[in-house]
Design an enzyme around this catalytic site. Structure first.
Site, short mmCIF file in Angstrom:
data_model
loop_
_atom_site.label_atom_id
_atom_site.label_comp_id
_atom_site.label_asym_id
_atom_site.label_seq_id
_atom_site.Cartn_x
_atom_site.Cartn_y
_atom_site.Cartn_z
N HIS A 133 18.67 -4.98 1.39
CA HIS A 133 19.22 -5.21 0.05
C HIS A 133 20.71 -4.86 0.02
CE1 HIS A 133 14.98 -5.29 -1.21
NE2 HIS A 133 15.42 -5.96 -2.27
N LYS A 137 21.93 -1.00 -4.33
CA LYS A 137 20.52 -0.71 -4.69
C LYS A 137 20.23 0.77 -4.61
CE LYS A 137 15.74 -2.15 -4.01
NZ LYS A 137 15.48 -2.28 -5.44
P1 NAD Z 1 21.92 -2.64 -12.34
O1 NAD Z 1 22.33 -1.27 -11.96
O2 NAD Z 1 22.85 -3.78 -12.11
O3 NAD Z 1 21.50 -2.68 -13.88
C1 NAD Z 1 20.75 -1.69 -14.52
C2 NAD Z 1 21.20 -1.64 -15.97
O4 NAD Z 1 20.34 -0.74 -16.67
C3 NAD Z 1 22.65 -1.12 -16.12
O5 NAD Z 1 23.39 -1.96 -16.99
C4 NAD Z 1 22.44 0.28 -16.70
O6 NAD Z 1 23.51 0.68 -17.55
C5 NAD Z 1 21.14 0.07 -17.50
N1 NAD Z 1 20.47 1.35 -17.77
C6 NAD Z 1 20.32 2.41 -16.94
N2 NAD Z 1 19.72 3.43 -17.59
C7 NAD Z 1 19.47 2.98 -18.86
C8 NAD Z 1 18.90 3.55 -20.01
N3 NAD Z 1 18.45 4.82 -20.01
N4 NAD Z 1 18.82 2.81 -21.13
C9 NAD Z 1 19.26 1.53 -21.18
N5 NAD Z 1 19.85 0.93 -20.11
C10 NAD Z 1 19.94 1.64 -18.97
O7 NAD Z 1 20.54 -2.87 -11.56
P2 NAD Z 1 19.79 -4.27 -11.30
O8 NAD Z 1 20.15 -4.78 -9.95
O9 NAD Z 1 19.94 -5.16 -12.51
O10 NAD Z 1 18.28 -3.76 -11.17
C11 NAD Z 1 17.65 -3.08 -12.25
C12 NAD Z 1 16.25 -2.66 -11.83
O11 NAD Z 1 15.44 -3.81 -11.57
C13 NAD Z 1 16.21 -1.82 -10.54
O12 NAD Z 1 15.19 -0.84 -10.66
C14 NAD Z 1 15.83 -2.84 -9.47
O13 NAD Z 1 15.20 -2.28 -8.35
C15 NAD Z 1 14.86 -3.70 -10.26
N6 NAD Z 1 14.66 -5.06 -9.74
C16 NAD Z 1 13.40 -5.54 -9.81
C17 NAD Z 1 13.14 -6.84 -9.44
C18 NAD Z 1 11.75 -7.37 -9.61
O14 NAD Z 1 11.51 -8.58 -9.37
N7 NAD Z 1 10.80 -6.56 -10.09
C19 NAD Z 1 14.17 -7.66 -8.95
C20 NAD Z 1 15.46 -7.13 -8.89
C21 NAD Z 1 15.69 -5.83 -9.30
#
Ligand code: NAD
Length: 245
Positions: A133, A137
């Protein structure tokens, strides 16, 4: 226009932004968004279903508010503690929740193929999972790699190590047949690669999925929200949504 109204949490993140675009493309209404510093309760009141791709540290607050307001959830966030996972299971007794480590159709097909291959190849093949990744991440190994290990362990009748401390690095001696190796690589802007290796003496099978765009997860999560509308309380995953069970 679909009837459901979405709240996107983690809306300013990489996935949050992709989900807002995917919802628009599928004519699904995004009624509200929440990121760090925004008030959850009034935003949730405007929506029927939450799509959460934020941080596991937000899990308990989000579950509490959804329970209070009786709202359904699609959880894409990964990296939860065992305690938070237990809270999700408990909340699903009262709320319909889709919780999946990966929302892409391709990876869910990989899950299905991994189970089949493990059954067909039998106990003589060594099992290794390799994931790569992007450099930002936070959790490691990925939620998807953990699901793959869970499937391998289930078919082999091994106890699933939730902390995934199976990874072996350097010269640590011969592997044992009861090991499942997990290897996480971080670098650049890789959206998500996963390979399951089945290795025996004289031959090797590898199953690989490579995501080149977050849109695949985003589209899948909006599809999961549409599927969830009107479902009874329970804990569902993407295999349920896709009818692969
Ligand atoms: P990112 O860091 O780009 O975005 C996360 C967002 O969440 C940020 O804008 C952050 O400010 C916000 N955030 C954090 N804490 C918060 C809170 N307490 N309240 C409200 N907002 C909050 O990360 P990303 O790449 O968008 O990934 C987000 C999550 O999704 C990760 O856990 C990642 O592993 C997961 N993910 C899952 C899949 C899937 O298919 N299930 C795919 C991609 C990513």
């Amino acid at each position: 226009m679909s009837d459901i109204k979405l709240l996107i949490t983690g809306s300013k993140g990489r996935m949050g932004q992709a989900i807002i675009r995917a919802a628009e493309a599928q004519n699904v209404t995004v009624a509200s968004t929440v990121d760090v510093g925004d008030a959850l309760s009034p935003a949730l009141a405007k929506a029927d279903i939450v799509i959460d791709f934020s941080s596991h540290t937000f899990c308990d607050e989000l579950l509490g508010e959804c329970l209070k307001q009786g709202k359904s959830l699609v959880i894409g966030t990964t990296g939860h503690t065992n305690e938070e996972l237990a809270h999700i299971r408990e909340a699903s007794k009262a709320l319909p929740i889709v919780f999946a480590s990966n929302y892409s159709v391709g990876v869910n097909t990989l899950f299905w193929l991994t189970r089949k291959a493990t059954e067909l190849l039998g106990p003589d093949f060594d099992l290794e999972v390799v994931e790569m990744h992007h450099r930002m991440k936070k959790d490691s190994p990925s939620g998807t790699a953990r699901t793959l290990v869970e499937i391998l362990a289930d078919v082999r009748g091994l106890e699933y190590d939730k902390d995934c401390k199976h990874g072996r690095f350097g010269d640590v001696g011969a592997r044992t047949p009861k090991e499942i190796g997990v290897h996480a690589i971080r670098g650049g802007d890789v959206v998500g690669d996963h390979t399951v290796i089945f290795a025996n003496v004289g031959e090797r099978v590898e199953l690989t999925h490579k995501a080149s765009s977050r849109d695949t997860f985003a589209t899948g999560s909006v599809r999961a929200a549409q599927w969830l509308a009107g479902k009874p309380a329970g804990l569902y995953d993407m295999q349920d949504v896709l009818g692969l069970k």
